[in-house]
Design a protein around this motif. Structure first.
Motif, PDB file in Angstrom:
ATOM      1  N   PHE A 200     -25.628   5.630 -30.796  1.00 48.75           N
ATOM      2  CA  PHE A 200     -24.137   4.813 -31.096  1.00 48.75           C
ATOM      3  C   PHE A 200     -24.603   3.386 -31.401  1.00 48.75           C
ATOM      4  O   PHE A 200     -24.321   2.837 -32.182  1.00 48.75           O
ATOM      5  N   LEU A 201     -25.917   2.700 -30.688  1.00 55.89           N
ATOM      6  CA  LEU A 201     -26.497   1.430 -30.947  1.00 55.89           C
ATOM      7  C   LEU A 201     -27.046   1.523 -32.396  1.00 55.89           C
ATOM      8  O   LEU A 201     -26.928   0.560 -33.049  1.00 55.89           O
ATOM      9  N   ALA A 202     -27.981   2.516 -32.494  1.00 58.10           N
ATOM     10  CA  ALA A 202     -28.493   2.689 -33.852  1.00 58.10           C
ATOM     11  C   ALA A 202     -27.605   2.730 -35.005  1.00 58.10           C
ATOM     12  O   ALA A 202     -27.697   1.990 -36.097  1.00 58.10           O
ATOM     13  N   GLY A 203     -26.378   3.600 -35.063  1.00 60.31           N
ATOM     14  CA  GLY A 203     -25.249   3.585 -35.648  1.00 60.31           C
ATOM     15  C   GLY A 203     -24.753   1.991 -36.148  1.00 60.31           C
ATOM     16  O   GLY A 203     -24.447   1.762 -36.989  1.00 60.31           O
ATOM     17  N   LEU A 204     -24.397   1.347 -34.725  1.00 61.63           N
ATOM     18  CA  LEU A 204     -23.757   0.090 -34.861  1.00 61.63           C
ATOM     19  C   LEU A 204     -24.773  -0.813 -35.721  1.00 61.63           C
ATOM     20  O   LEU A 204     -24.187  -1.677 -36.617  1.00 61.63           O
ATOM     21  N   LEU A 205     -25.996  -0.827 -35.498  1.00 60.55           N
ATOM     22  CA  LEU A 205     -26.860  -1.843 -36.108  1.00 60.55           C
ATOM     23  C   LEU A 205     -27.113  -1.458 -37.543  1.00 60.55           C
ATOM     24  O   LEU A 205     -27.116  -2.290 -38.193  1.00 60.55           O
ATOM     25  N   THR A 206     -26.978  -0.082 -37.725  1.00 68.90           N
ATOM     26  CA  THR A 206     -27.125   0.342 -39.212  1.00 68.90           C
ATOM     27  C   THR A 206     -25.833  -0.148 -40.018  1.00 68.90           C
ATOM     28  O   THR A 206     -25.903  -0.500 -41.060  1.00 68.90           O
ATOM     29  N   LEU A 207     -24.657   0.087 -39.136  1.00 66.66           N
ATOM     30  CA  LEU A 207     -23.525  -0.276 -39.721  1.00 66.66           C
ATOM     31  C   LEU A 207     -23.362  -1.866 -40.138  1.00 66.66           C
ATOM     32  O   LEU A 207     -23.080  -2.346 -41.208  1.00 66.66           O
ATOM     33  N   PHE A 208     -24.028  -2.724 -39.375  1.00 66.22           N
ATOM     34  CA  PHE A 208     -24.111  -3.940 -39.507  1.00 66.22           C
ATOM     35  C   PHE A 208     -25.103  -4.349 -40.536  1.00 66.22           C
ATOM     36  O   PHE A 208     -24.859  -5.174 -41.463  1.00 66.22           O
ATOM     37  N   ARG A 209     -25.980  -3.837 -40.766  1.00 65.74           N
ATOM     38  CA  ARG A 209     -27.065  -4.042 -41.879  1.00 65.74           C
ATOM     39  C   ARG A 209     -26.469  -3.557 -43.056  1.00 65.74           C
ATOM     40  O   ARG A 209     -27.097  -4.402 -44.019  1.00 65.74           O
ATOM     41  N   GLY A 210     -25.935  -2.660 -43.210  1.00 68.11           N
ATOM     42  CA  GLY A 210     -24.940  -2.114 -44.496  1.00 68.11           C
ATOM     43  C   GLY A 210     -23.756  -3.154 -44.768  1.00 68.11           C
ATOM     44  O   GLY A 210     -23.927  -3.555 -46.175  1.00 68.11           O
ATOM     45  N   ILE A 211     -23.160  -3.634 -43.843  1.00 75.85           N
ATOM     46  CA  ILE A 211     -22.316  -4.831 -44.254  1.00 75.85           C
ATOM     47  C   ILE A 211     -22.688  -6.040 -44.916  1.00 75.85           C
ATOM     48  O   ILE A 211     -22.550  -6.563 -45.441  1.00 75.85           O
ATOM     49  N   MET A 212     -24.023  -6.301 -44.099  1.00 76.77           N
ATOM     50  CA  MET A 212     -24.950  -7.416 -44.477  1.00 76.77           C
ATOM     51  C   MET A 212     -25.423  -7.160 -45.743  1.00 76.77           C
ATOM     52  O   MET A 212     -25.322  -8.077 -46.818  1.00 76.77           O
ATOM     53  N   ALA A 213     -25.883  -6.173 -46.065  1.00 74.57           N
ATOM     54  CA  ALA A 213     -26.432  -5.838 -47.574  1.00 74.57           C
ATOM     55  C   ALA A 213     -25.388  -5.865 -48.796  1.00 74.57           C
ATOM     56  O   ALA A 213     -25.364  -6.230 -49.871  1.00 74.57           O
ATOM     57  N   ILE A 214     -24.045  -5.338 -48.346  1.00 73.79           N
ATOM     58  CA  ILE A 214     -22.924  -5.360 -49.329  1.00 73.79           C
ATOM     59  C   ILE A 214     -22.337  -6.851 -49.359  1.00 73.79           C
ATOM     60  O   ILE A 214     -22.077  -7.089 -50.917  1.00 73.79           O
ATOM     61  N   ALA A 215     -22.302  -7.593 -48.373  1.00 73.90           N
ATOM     62  CA  ALA A 215     -21.683  -8.957 -48.551  1.00 73.90           C
ATOM     63  C   ALA A 215     -22.579  -9.801 -49.081  1.00 73.90           C
ATOM     64  O   ALA A 215     -22.326 -10.568 -49.873  1.00 73.90           O
TER      65      ALA A 215
END
Length: 148
Positions: A29-44
């Motif tokens: 869950f934590l790895a997924g959450l951090l990966t999700l945030f990293r994805g949002i950061m790269a998109i934005a």
């Protein structure tokens, strides 16, 4: 005559299996959450990442963001299945953690320290899911021990 129900003996091996199930679920869950945030950061804001010239695996950072976003969301969903010790979640969890390792390896030049951290966390997730016995979680939602 009354029937008596005996509970199975509580063993350290059962505690170990329960701990591994919880560890794998929380870490995924934590790895997924951090990966999700990293994805949002790269998109934005894809200018947050440093680009490396002449990198063999050069990709558009917005594309990497969408890949990380999808992997993160999927990892978070699979972690819920791990809390219920579903076999499909264990298999999918190993696959997702493997994909997270590959994605972070390929994006090493863009964010090296974070990529190494995520590769390490995903390695521990794979380890926990592979050594955990089937039915590792012996507790239901009420917190009472369930017979096997």
């Amino acid at each position: 005559m009354t029937a008596s129900h005996t509970r199975p003996a509580h063993t350290a091996r059962q505690d170990w299996a329960t701990g591994l199930a919880a560890f794998a679920a929380v870490m995924l869950f934590l790895a997924g959450l951090l990966t999700l945030f990293r994805g949002i950061m790269a998109i934005a804001e894809d200018d947050v990442f440093v680009t490396t010239p002449n990198y063999v695996f050069q990709f558009d950072l917005t594309g990497w963001g969408w890949i990380h976003l999808a992997l993160g969301a999927l990892a978070m969903v699979v972690s819920a299945g791990l809390l219920k010790t579903a076999t499909w979640a264990r298999v999918t969890g190993v696959a997702i953690a493997s994909l997270v390792i590959i994605a972070n390896f390929l994006s090493l030049p863009y964010y090296p320290v974070w990529s190494v951290v995520m590769i390490t966390i995903s390695g521990f997730i794979i380890w926990a899911l592979c050594v955990m016995k089937r039915g590792g979680n012996l507790y239901d939602l009420s917190g009472e021990r369930q017979p096997r």
